[in-house]
Each structure stands twice: as structure tokens, then as C-alpha cells.
Design a protein around this motif. Structure first.
Motif, PDB file in Angstrom:
ATOM      1  N   VAL A 509       0.833  -1.202   0.000  1.00 39.96           N
ATOM      2  CA  VAL A 509       0.000   0.000   0.000  1.00 39.96           C
ATOM      3  C   VAL A 509       0.871   1.257   0.000  1.00 39.96           C
ATOM      4  CG1 VAL A 509      -1.685   1.330   1.326  1.00 39.96           C
ATOM      5  CG2 VAL A 509      -1.937  -1.151   1.116  1.00 39.96           C
ATOM      6  N   THR A 510       1.895   1.274   0.860  1.00 42.87           N
ATOM      7  CA  THR A 510       2.790   2.436   0.933  1.00 42.87           C
ATOM      8  C   THR A 510       3.518   2.654  -0.392  1.00 42.87           C
ATOM      9  OG1 THR A 510       3.136   2.013   3.294  1.00 42.87           O
ATOM     10  CG2 THR A 510       4.700   3.466   2.212  1.00 42.87           C
ATOM     11  N   LEU A 511       3.995   1.576  -1.001  1.00 39.59           N
ATOM     12  CA  LEU A 511       4.669   1.675  -2.298  1.00 39.59           C
ATOM     13  C   LEU A 511       3.714   2.164  -3.372  1.00 39.59           C
ATOM     14  CD1 LEU A 511       6.725  -1.625  -2.065  1.00 39.59           C
ATOM     15  CD2 LEU A 511       7.731   0.650  -2.386  1.00 39.59           C
ATOM     16  N   GLY A 512       2.466   1.699  -3.310  1.00 36.90           N
ATOM     17  CA  GLY A 512       1.487   2.157  -4.296  1.00 36.90           C
ATOM     18  C   GLY A 512       1.245   3.646  -4.209  1.00 36.90           C
ATOM     19  N   LEU A 513       1.125   4.171  -2.986  1.00 34.25           N
ATOM     20  CA  LEU A 513       0.930   5.608  -2.816  1.00 34.25           C
ATOM     21  C   LEU A 513       2.192   6.377  -3.212  1.00 34.25           C
ATOM     22  CD1 LEU A 513      -1.019   5.640   0.570  1.00 34.25           C
ATOM     23  CD2 LEU A 513      -1.932   6.043  -1.716  1.00 34.25           C
TER      24      LEU A 513
END
Length: 644
Positions: A509-513
Motif C-alpha cells: 500500500v505504501t509503495l502504491g501511494l
């Protein structure tokens, strides 16, 4: 017993949540709790999960020690931050009670410039001329040697100065100007910062204390930075530098460790002369100026008032040019006698001026991605796992206390939903900068941040960061998929496995953002619109009508029309009486739903300059105050994710 620390932390913060943030004792306790819990956690980690009897390979054991070492770095960063934030200071009341010196001293206003375009420089020069102080001289220090700028300075009535070379960049430019200026004080504004009329009046009184060498004021921005724009958070989350300028700088001032930030500051000429001029050994001459002055008995203080407005980095390129310069300059200070490791500073000053955050934050963020990868793909545990109950007892209270302390101390200036992805996004570019600066701190030339019409606009993409982010995301997903299939599993499905899965999904999720930040957000207007909300009188050649100015820029405005006025402005010519500016000609562009969009036509350069001074006076903002509630942030990020 397992949940007792969590309950105690929660109860404490419930008790103090509405307490006054300026009370020193409460601030100290709030800051001390995460630090003490970190000490307890790291001790448990060392003696129960690192330094134990085991049969690990040398590689696996080295990895475990390396992870613990990175956690030590994270603890140092948190401890220094909490130390800074355990105090705070405000000087507005002092500014209210100060009297201007008599007789009034001469003040020079320096505007160093290199390649900034006219649309940036015009605002700064015009506003500097309008600063409300009789004995001032405005100097435009042009290292670009541009004839059009010389002519504009002549027309505007300011001094224009250039030199034969650009040696030592901004510091050298200012030192060259010192040989020509004679004022007792020097106010400095970068080419993209517009001073308010009250700047000298609000700051000059502090120099009645002979120990004050510099008064620094915060940098506020009238545009949105790439973090806000690329994540679509323009109306929800404050700009990336607000945490420092609104909170940390005031806390540093309470420790007598505020420092000059280059722009929006005013210096005592005597102090500058005492240190032999602006230091040229570092590309962050502002920080070094503070450190050298400290050794001569002159301190930098911080007045937390909005007395100027400037341009934040407008593009991904500009963001990294700026941050790389700050990072390299801070690390350069470690290698200089005048830096935090040199003689003549107190212990607390050495700690607070040491570039701890630059040296630690990117390694920590990248390690958070690497830990589950090493486990899922190589089978390397980050530590010798004991049981889940120990994790709940020792680790969760640390995270909870830090999160609650941050929200109590800085409120909406902090949200993991934004700070996590933003920090990770920066890590892939700035992490190598840290290493390169430690290996070879000097030799890279000063690079000016592109601003205004020279900045990169449009849907640019940071392909390097994006490729690194997508690679990490792909490896994480591969690790998860491999270990779901029993025949391919690298690690056993033991008690640590669910923790690794949760950690990996959080990283995805963090990488996606963070990936969203790699895509340049659209900037639809050449000039930012200020929220004006003032009444005015419009005239279309036949009819006078009362309207409201909803917002305005130097180029045009949006008007709210009364219900009876929807049919006016059909002839294509109109005028508007604007407070502090006068009657301005309007060219209607679009009229719908009770609103009129129009461009301005000024009768003279003086009228255009009056509009600049009005909009950049500090009375207006370009957006409502951000409201960084978790619900709003999640909603905006969700919408942004599926509309890239």
C-alpha cells in the motif's frame, strides 16, 4: 500483562489530550514517553532477539545485527526530534512590544538571483519596494547578468548589481554586494519570496538585544508542492515544509538552536562583518552563517509570523534539486571546522545541529521495505522471534506512543498516510545523495531550484523512482505468492508468518501511494488564485452593480454576481473597482451559474504593482486551511489512486 503498556499509554494521552501545548512540563512528559519505551524495546531486542545462542549462518546473523543497527538509527532520530519538540517558543508578543530604534537605521534588502524568470522576480522586487520602512535600499543581485532585469530595476527604482563571475554562487553574490551596501541591517529574500509590508517593522526591534545576529521568519508558500499536487491533497494536507516552519523551528528557538534558512531573514551587518562575510565553504551558506555567528556570540532567533510568501518547488525535478542541496549542505557541515563537530559549541547545540535526520531517515525507510523481502525471498528473519505476545508488549506501545505524541504535538501536520509514502518516494533519490555526500562531500556545484515559467510543467514522470518502487512492489508480491503455495514456500507458516504477511501488505500500500508521487500532477493556472472574498463595484458601461470578488490572481479574477446581474457584461467591456488598487478594466472570459471569470487589463505598471502588493500582503491565502482528517485523506487518496 501483555496489554498493560498499551492501556497505560492510551490512558495517559486521553488525560493530557486537551492540555495546553505550550506547557513545558506536559510537553516534556509527552516527548519522554516514546523515548523511554524505545529504550525498553531496544534493550529487549538486543538481549532477547539479537544477542542469543543460535545456529544461524554468518549472512543471516549479520542481517539480524544490521536490522537492529538500523533500529538504533531510527531511535536516535526519534530521540532528537522529541528532544527538540519538548520545548516551544513564540515571539509575537515581544514583537508587539518592541519599539523601533531611534534614529531609524539603514536597512539593505538583498534579492539574489541567477536564472529566475520575470514572472517570479517581478513580484519580489515590487513588494520589496513597497516594504513599509523609510530608510531602505533594495538591491537586486543578478548573477545572470540580464539586460532586461537591469532595465526593470531602473524603471522600478531599485539598485541593480552584478559581478564578473559567479564564484561561490549565492554566498559569493551576497559578499560582493556587501562591499557596496552600507546599511546596518540586511534583509534577504530569495528571488521567489515576496515580502510583506510589515517585515522590517516586525523584525527590527529584536536587534535591541546586542546578542541577536539574525532574525529568521517562516517560509510560507502560495502554491502547492509536489506532495500535495501529485497526491491530490491540495485542500486537505498542508505543504511538506509546514511541520518544520510552524512547529520544529519554534521549538528549536526555545533551545537557542534556530538557524538561518537563507530567505525571509534579516541580519545585523556588524555580525556579518565579525565573521568575515557570508561563509562560502558550504552550498548551504545559511546554516553555516548561523553556526559561525554562534561562535562569535551572535544568536539566530525565530519569529513565527507569516511575513512573506514564496514558491514551493513546483515540480518533481525542483523538489529533488532543492532537497539534494539541503542534504548535501547539511552533511558538508560535518567536515568543516565551523560545523557542529567543530570547537566552540555546547553539547546541546552539537546534538541539535548534527544532521541526524538526513543521515538516518532514508536508510530506515528503505530497511522497512527490505525486511519482509529478505524474509519471504531468502528466509532471513529480522530477529530471533520469541512470540507474538512479546511483540505486543514491547513494540506496539512504541508505535502507539509515537503516533499519539506526534498528533498531540503537531496536530494535522503529521499523518502516516502521507508522511510514509512521501518519505519512501524521496528515499530512492536522496538515499544515494547521503552516501555520495559522505564519500565526497565537496565538489558538486550549487544548483538553483527551477521556479516559475522555468519550472517543468505538465505530466512529467520520475521514471527512476517509479522503477525502483515497482521493483520493490513486484518482489514483495512475488514473495507473498511464493509462500502461499506450500510446494514453493521459502519460510514455514509459523507464528511470525502472519506478521510478515501483514507487514508486506502494508508495504505494498505504501509503495502504491509512493508510485502516485512519481506522476506530476496537473497545474492548470499560470498564476495562483488568492481567496479574496471582498465586495466590489463593477461597471459594464451602462450599469453599476455590487459584486463579490471570490478569488483573484495578478492576471484575473472570479466574481460572484447577484441574482439580478446575470445578464450584464455582455458587451465584452467592463471595469471593477478594487480596494487598494483602483478601477481595473475587465475582459469577461466566461459567465455561468451566477459567476463571471475575467482577465485584468491594467492602466499602468503602477496599478499592476498595486495588485501584486495587495494579493501578496499576507491577508489572503490560495486555499482554505487544510483539514487533514484521516477520513478525508483516505477518501482523497482512494480517489487519486483510481484516477491516475
Amino acid at each position: 500483562m501483555t496489554y498493560i503498556p498499551l492501556l497505560l499509554v492510551t490512558v495517559f494521552f486521553l488525560l493530557v489530550w486537551d492540555a495546553q501545548r505550550t506547557k513545558v512540563r506536559i510537553r516534556q512528559i509527552v516527548c519522554l514517553i516514546p523515548a523511554l519505551l524505545c529504550v525498553q524495546y531496544l534493550s529487549w531486542r538486543l538481549f532477547n532477539t539479537v544477542w542469543t545462542e543460535n545456529d544461524d549462518s554468518a549472512w543471516a546473523q549479520s542481517w539480524i545485527w544490521g536490522v537492529w543497527g538500523i533500529e538504533i538509527l531510527a531511535f536516535i532520530e526519534v530521540a532528537v526530534f522529541m528532544l527538540i519538540m519538548s520545548r516551544t517558543n513564540t515571539r509575537s508578543a515581544q514583537a508587539d512590544h518592541h519599539h523601533m530604534p531611534s534614529p531609524l537605521p539603514e536597512v539593505d534588502i538583498f534579492i539574489p538571483t541567477y536564472n529566475e524568470p520575470f514572472d517570479v522576480l517581478e513580484k519580489t522586487i515590487v513588494a520589496a519596494v513597497a516594504v513599509d520602512y523609510p530608510h531602505k535600499t533594495v538591491w537586486v543581485l543578478d548573477d545572470g547578468r540580464r539586460d532586461w532585469l537591469r532595465r526593470f530595476c531602473e524603471e522600478t527604482g531599485v539598485r541593480y548589481l552584478t559581478r564578473s563571475d559567479n564564484l561561490h554562487a549565492k554566498a559569493g553574490n551576497m559578499n560582493h554586494a556587501l562591499a557596496h551596501a552600507q546599511g546596518q541591517f540586511i534583509a534577504v529574500f530569495d528571488a521567489d519570496f515576496v515580502p510583506s509590508k510589515q517585515f522590517i517593522q516586525r523584525t527590527l526591534g529584536f536587534f535591541s538585544d546586542p546578542a541577536v545576529g539574525i532574525v529568521q521568519t517562516p517560509q510560507h508558500f502560495y502554491n502547492k508542492d509536489p506532495i500535495q499536487t501529485n497526491l491530490g491533497l491540495m485542500q486537505i494536507y498542508p505543504d511538506e515544509q509546514r511541520l518544520f516552519f510552524d512547529q520544529m523551528a519554534a521549538s528549536r528557538d526555545a533551545w537557542q538552536a534556530a538557524f538561518c534558512c537563507g530567505s525571509c531573514s534579516i541580519m545585523r551587518r556588524q555580525a556579518v562583518d565579525a565573521i568575515g562575510g557570508i561563509p562560502t565553504q558550504s552550498i548551504t551558506e545559511d546554516l553555516l552563517t548561523t553556526l559561525v555567528m554562534l561562535r562569535k556570540g551572535y544568536q539566530t532567533i525565530y519569529l513565527n509570523e507569516r511575513l512573506s510568501m514564496g514558491l514551493a518547488a513546483e515540480s518533481i525535478e525542483g523538489f529533488f534539486v532543492q532537497r539534494e542541496r539541503w542534504c548535501r549542505g547539511a552533511i558538508q557541515s560535518l567536515f568543516l571546522p565551523a560545523g557542529p563537530l567543530g570547537p566552540g559549541l555546547s553539547v546541546i547545540q552539537r546534538i541539535l545541529f548534527f544532521p541526524t535526520s538526513w543521515l538516518t531517515q532514508y536508510a530506515v525507510r528503505l530497511m522497512l521495505i527490505a525486511i519482509p523481502l529478505a524474509y519471504l525471498l531468502l528466509g532471513w528473519l529480522p530477529f530471533h522471534f520469541t512470540d507474538t505476545a512479546d511483540m505486543v508488549f514491547y513494540q506496539l506501545p512504541v508505535f502507539l506512543s509515537f503516533f499519539l505524541a506526534m498528533r498531540w504535538l503537531v496536530g494535522g501536520h503529521f499523518s502516516p498516510l502521507v508522511s510514509g509514502p512521501a518519505g519512501l518516494f524521496a528515499s530512492f533519490r536522496l538515499g544515494p545523495t547521503v552516501v555520495a555526500s559522505l564519500v565526497k562531500p565537496f565538489g558538486k556545484p550549487f544548483k538553483v531550484t527551477p521556479k516559475g515559467s522555468d519550472a517543468v510543467h505538465g505530466r512529467q514522470v520520475d521514471f527512476f523512482s517509479l522503477s525502483m518502487i515497482l521493483l520493490c512492489m513486484a518482489l514483495t508480491l512475488v514473495g507473498l505468492i511464493l509462500n502461499v503455495v506450500p510446494e514453493l514456500a521459502v519460510v514455514p507458516h509459523d507464528e511470525f508468518f502472519p506478521i510478515a504477511v501483514f507487514w508486506s501488505l502494508l508495504n505494498v500500500v505504501t509503495l502504491g501511494l509512493a508510485a502516485l508521487l512519481c506522476f506530476e500532477g496537473p497545474r492548470l493556472r499560470k498564476e495562483e488564485r488568492f481567496l479574496v472574498a471582498e465586495s466590489a463595484t463593477a461597471h459594464d458601461g451602462e450599469t453599476h452593480i455590487a459584486v463579490d470578488i471570490v478569488d483573484a490572481s495578478i492576471d484575473g479574477c472570479k466574481l460572484a454576481l447577484p441574482q439580478t446581474g446575470h445578464g450584464i457584461f455582455k458587451k465584452g467591456t467592463a471595469s471593477l473597482m478594487v480596494q487598494d488598487v483602483g478601477r481595473v478594466m475587465l475582459h469577461p472570459v466566461r459567465q455561468s451559474q451566477g459567476h463571471l471569470a475575467a482577465t485584468f487589463e491594467y492602466s499602468s505598471p503602477a496599478q499592476r504593482h498595486a495588485m501584486i502588493c495587495k494579493l501578496f500582503s499576507g491577508r489572503y491565502t490560495t486555499a482554505p486551511p487544510p483539514s487533514s482528517s484521516t477520513r478525508q485523506l483516505m477518501s482523497s487518496l482512494w480517489e487519486k489512486t483510481f484516477h491516475v
